[in-house]
Design a protein around this motif. Sequence first.
Motif, mmCIF file in Angstrom:
data_model
loop_
_atom_site.group_PDB
_atom_site.id
_atom_site.type_symbol
_atom_site.label_atom_id
_atom_site.label_comp_id
_atom_site.label_asym_id
_atom_site.label_seq_id
_atom_site.Cartn_x
_atom_site.Cartn_y
_atom_site.Cartn_z
ATOM 1 N N MET A 29 51.093 -33.025 -63.725
ATOM 2 C CA MET A 29 50.353 -31.806 -63.407
ATOM 3 C C MET A 29 49.360 -31.640 -64.548
ATOM 4 O O MET A 29 49.649 -32.022 -65.681
ATOM 5 C CB MET A 29 51.262 -30.582 -63.411
ATOM 6 C CG MET A 29 52.170 -30.469 -62.243
ATOM 7 S SD MET A 29 53.033 -28.868 -62.192
ATOM 8 C CE MET A 29 53.105 -28.325 -63.859
ATOM 9 N N VAL A 30 48.238 -31.045 -64.270
ATOM 10 C CA VAL A 30 47.259 -30.793 -65.322
ATOM 11 C C VAL A 30 47.102 -29.286 -65.470
ATOM 12 O O VAL A 30 46.619 -28.614 -64.571
ATOM 13 C CB VAL A 30 45.899 -31.459 -65.011
ATOM 14 C CG1 VAL A 30 44.902 -31.160 -66.123
ATOM 15 C CG2 VAL A 30 46.077 -32.960 -64.828
ATOM 16 N N LEU A 94 43.158 -31.860 -75.497
ATOM 17 C CA LEU A 94 43.601 -32.765 -74.438
ATOM 18 C C LEU A 94 44.825 -33.466 -74.980
ATOM 19 O O LEU A 94 44.733 -34.227 -75.943
ATOM 20 C CB LEU A 94 42.514 -33.779 -74.077
ATOM 21 C CG LEU A 94 42.896 -34.849 -73.052
ATOM 22 C CD1 LEU A 94 43.298 -34.219 -71.727
ATOM 23 C CD2 LEU A 94 41.753 -35.823 -72.864
ATOM 24 N N ARG A 95 45.986 -33.162 -74.405
ATOM 25 C CA ARG A 95 47.221 -33.766 -74.900
ATOM 26 C C ARG A 95 48.302 -33.721 -73.833
ATOM 27 O O ARG A 95 48.200 -32.977 -72.859
ATOM 28 C CB ARG A 95 47.703 -33.069 -76.169
ATOM 29 C CG ARG A 95 48.202 -31.663 -75.940
ATOM 30 C CD ARG A 95 48.707 -31.071 -77.231
ATOM 31 N NE ARG A 95 49.314 -29.780 -76.981
ATOM 32 C CZ ARG A 95 49.640 -28.933 -77.923
ATOM 33 N NH1 ARG A 95 49.417 -29.226 -79.174
ATOM 34 N NH2 ARG A 95 50.193 -27.790 -77.626
ATOM 35 N N SER A 96 49.333 -34.507 -74.064
ATOM 36 C CA SER A 96 50.473 -34.445 -73.166
ATOM 37 C C SER A 96 51.227 -33.160 -73.481
ATOM 38 O O SER A 96 51.230 -32.681 -74.612
ATOM 39 C CB SER A 96 51.378 -35.665 -73.340
ATOM 40 O OG SER A 96 51.868 -35.727 -74.655
ATOM 41 N N ALA A 105 42.157 -27.870 -72.569
ATOM 42 C CA ALA A 105 41.603 -26.554 -72.886
ATOM 43 C C ALA A 105 40.124 -26.696 -73.200
ATOM 44 O O ALA A 105 39.702 -27.642 -73.870
ATOM 45 C CB ALA A 105 42.336 -25.924 -74.062
ATOM 46 N N TYR A 106 39.356 -25.726 -72.716
ATOM 47 C CA TYR A 106 37.910 -25.680 -72.928
ATOM 48 C C TYR A 106 37.528 -24.334 -73.516
ATOM 49 O O TYR A 106 38.111 -23.304 -73.170
ATOM 50 C CB TYR A 106 37.155 -25.818 -71.599
ATOM 51 C CG TYR A 106 37.156 -27.196 -71.029
ATOM 52 C CD1 TYR A 106 36.150 -28.104 -71.350
ATOM 53 C CD2 TYR A 106 38.155 -27.599 -70.156
ATOM 54 C CE1 TYR A 106 36.145 -29.376 -70.817
ATOM 55 C CE2 TYR A 106 38.152 -28.873 -69.619
ATOM 56 C CZ TYR A 106 37.152 -29.758 -69.955
ATOM 57 O OH TYR A 106 37.154 -31.022 -69.419
ATOM 58 N N GLU A 107 36.515 -24.358 -74.362
ATOM 59 C CA GLU A 107 35.850 -23.125 -74.746
ATOM 60 C C GLU A 107 35.112 -22.643 -73.500
ATOM 61 O O GLU A 107 34.691 -23.440 -72.669
ATOM 62 C CB GLU A 107 34.835 -23.366 -75.871
ATOM 63 C CG GLU A 107 35.460 -23.591 -77.227
ATOM 64 C CD GLU A 107 35.963 -22.303 -77.883
ATOM 65 O OE1 GLU A 107 35.587 -21.193 -77.433
ATOM 66 O OE2 GLU A 107 36.743 -22.420 -78.823
#
Length: 161
Positions: A29-30, A94-96, A105-107
């Motif tokens: 899942m992301v 960006l990680r497991s 995660a993005y700003e």
Amino acid sequence: MRQLAARAWHRLRGSWQWRLLWLAHAKFMVGVTGVVRDDEGRVLLLRHRLWPQERPWGLPTGCAARGEEFTQTVVREVREETGLHVRTGALVRLRSGYRLRVEVAYEAVYVGGSVRIDPMEILEARWFSPDALPDGLQESHRELITPTAPAPASARTGADS
């Protein structure tokens, strides 16, 4: 034995190779998070209904839909949870993650709209100064908001000593 496996693999071709790879590898899942800031540098935090009572505050977060670009997941989740419109910026994580989850995660920058929370998921939405974050904030989200802040003593490893 490896040569035999390689020959068998090449004979399978196309969709059969893909099916075997699909069966042999983990499915993820992301989870996508937006660090939404306004023009004053404040960050948007939500008090989530379905999160633990001792840690209800966090950033807008949700799962990417199949085939959805992760930047669009941020835009969609913020709009669904708060009614606000945002523009995504830089990738900040960006990680497991937990079990079979990838965390992205993005700003993001607030560009308009007024707060209309989704009461099924969200109890409250507020803007906070990064130096005045609420108690009960997810620690991983605190790190996204203030990435240069030192980790609490309980989170440090022996390697830092």
